[in-house]
Design a protein around this motif. Sequence first.
Motif, mmCIF file in Angstrom:
data_model
loop_
_atom_site.group_PDB
_atom_site.id
_atom_site.type_symbol
_atom_site.label_atom_id
_atom_site.label_comp_id
_atom_site.label_asym_id
_atom_site.label_seq_id
_atom_site.Cartn_x
_atom_site.Cartn_y
_atom_site.Cartn_z
ATOM 1 N N LYS A 175 35.743 31.599 49.167
ATOM 2 C CA LYS A 175 36.556 32.676 49.732
ATOM 3 C C LYS A 175 36.819 33.768 48.707
ATOM 4 C CE LYS A 175 40.894 33.527 52.195
ATOM 5 N NZ LYS A 175 42.138 32.904 52.744
ATOM 6 N N ALA A 176 37.160 33.375 47.469
ATOM 7 C CA ALA A 176 37.423 34.354 46.411
ATOM 8 C C ALA A 176 36.140 35.103 46.033
ATOM 9 C CB ALA A 176 38.013 33.659 45.188
ATOM 10 N N SER A 179 35.448 37.649 48.759
ATOM 11 C CA SER A 179 36.422 38.739 48.667
ATOM 12 C C SER A 179 36.094 39.672 47.509
ATOM 13 C CB SER A 179 37.833 38.166 48.487
ATOM 14 O OG SER A 179 38.276 37.547 49.668
ATOM 15 N N GLU A 180 35.625 39.118 46.406
ATOM 16 C CA GLU A 180 35.264 39.943 45.255
ATOM 17 C C GLU A 180 34.100 40.875 45.584
ATOM 18 O OE1 GLU A 180 33.326 38.657 41.174
ATOM 19 O OE2 GLU A 180 35.474 38.195 41.157
ATOM 20 N N ARG A 182 33.277 41.946 48.614
ATOM 21 C CA ARG A 182 33.766 42.931 49.588
ATOM 22 C C ARG A 182 34.611 44.004 48.893
ATOM 23 N NH1 ARG A 182 36.328 39.872 54.657
ATOM 24 N NH2 ARG A 182 35.316 41.412 55.997
ATOM 25 N N LEU A 183 35.448 43.574 47.954
ATOM 26 C CA LEU A 183 36.297 44.533 47.239
ATOM 27 C C LEU A 183 35.447 45.498 46.412
ATOM 28 C CD1 LEU A 183 39.202 45.375 46.587
ATOM 29 C CD2 LEU A 183 39.132 43.784 44.650
ATOM 30 N N TRP A 215 44.681 44.026 53.219
ATOM 31 C CA TRP A 215 43.820 43.232 52.327
ATOM 32 C C TRP A 215 43.591 43.960 51.002
ATOM 33 C CZ3 TRP A 215 38.822 44.610 50.681
ATOM 34 C CH2 TRP A 215 38.077 43.598 50.058
ATOM 35 N N PHE A 219 44.902 42.976 46.802
ATOM 36 C CA PHE A 219 44.068 42.813 45.609
ATOM 37 C C PHE A 219 44.289 43.915 44.568
ATOM 38 C CE2 PHE A 219 41.661 40.177 48.591
ATOM 39 C CZ PHE A 219 41.396 39.067 47.809
#
Length: 230
Positions: A175-176, A179-180, A182-183, A215, A219
């Motif tokens: 998941k992390a 997310s990284e 996508r960010l 979201w 972050f």
Amino acid sequence: MKNSKQVICEKRSYSREFDSHQHDFGQFLFPLHGSLDIQTMWQKIKLSSDYCFYLPPECNHVYRSTDRNEFLILDIPTHYLPSGTESMYMKLDQQWSSIRFLLLEETRNQETSSPLNDLTRYVAHKLRMSTSPSIDYIHKHFKESIKMEQLAEIEHYHPVYYSSWFKQKTGKSPKAYISELRLKEAKQLLRTTSWSISSISEELGFENSSSFTRWFVRFEGIPPQKYRKN
């Protein structure tokens, strides 16, 4: 099994009876005909002609074949291998198909071991550089909804084991890691395009711009509009 200090490359066939063992060398299996059922502690696969499989040293496995079969087997002594190799189930793409062809040629030419040893070093290098199929999938599909079970299935791992395997390999949870990615993509789009926040949120697979903004703030600590201005 005996300790293998030399590279061995040969064709082998397997019976219908279940057998189980492990060896103190790495082993690459390239299907030529038929299929092979292989089960390790965390994986269960049916190895067919579209894939190849690497078994690391000391990996106990159960195997059998229920049809006529022939495999090209490369036994790799540990001194050729990078440390900490793991089992890998890989698509038999153009590169691996070419390697299989060259290895087959070497089984016909037993006059000198030098070319086979050189090929084995290259295979070991490929293992070191290869990206696991599920991680490759994440990089291609991180903008979409990805389930843990889906990633585990790609590697043929149990979902519970997959999560710990992934963290050991990357230092992050799946998941992390997603997310990284996508960010990073979100920040790139905010910096280099004039797309609206709504368009960026849609591009990254969010339901709406509000969920994307929440979201992003979680972050980065600031909303995407302010990040863009800065």
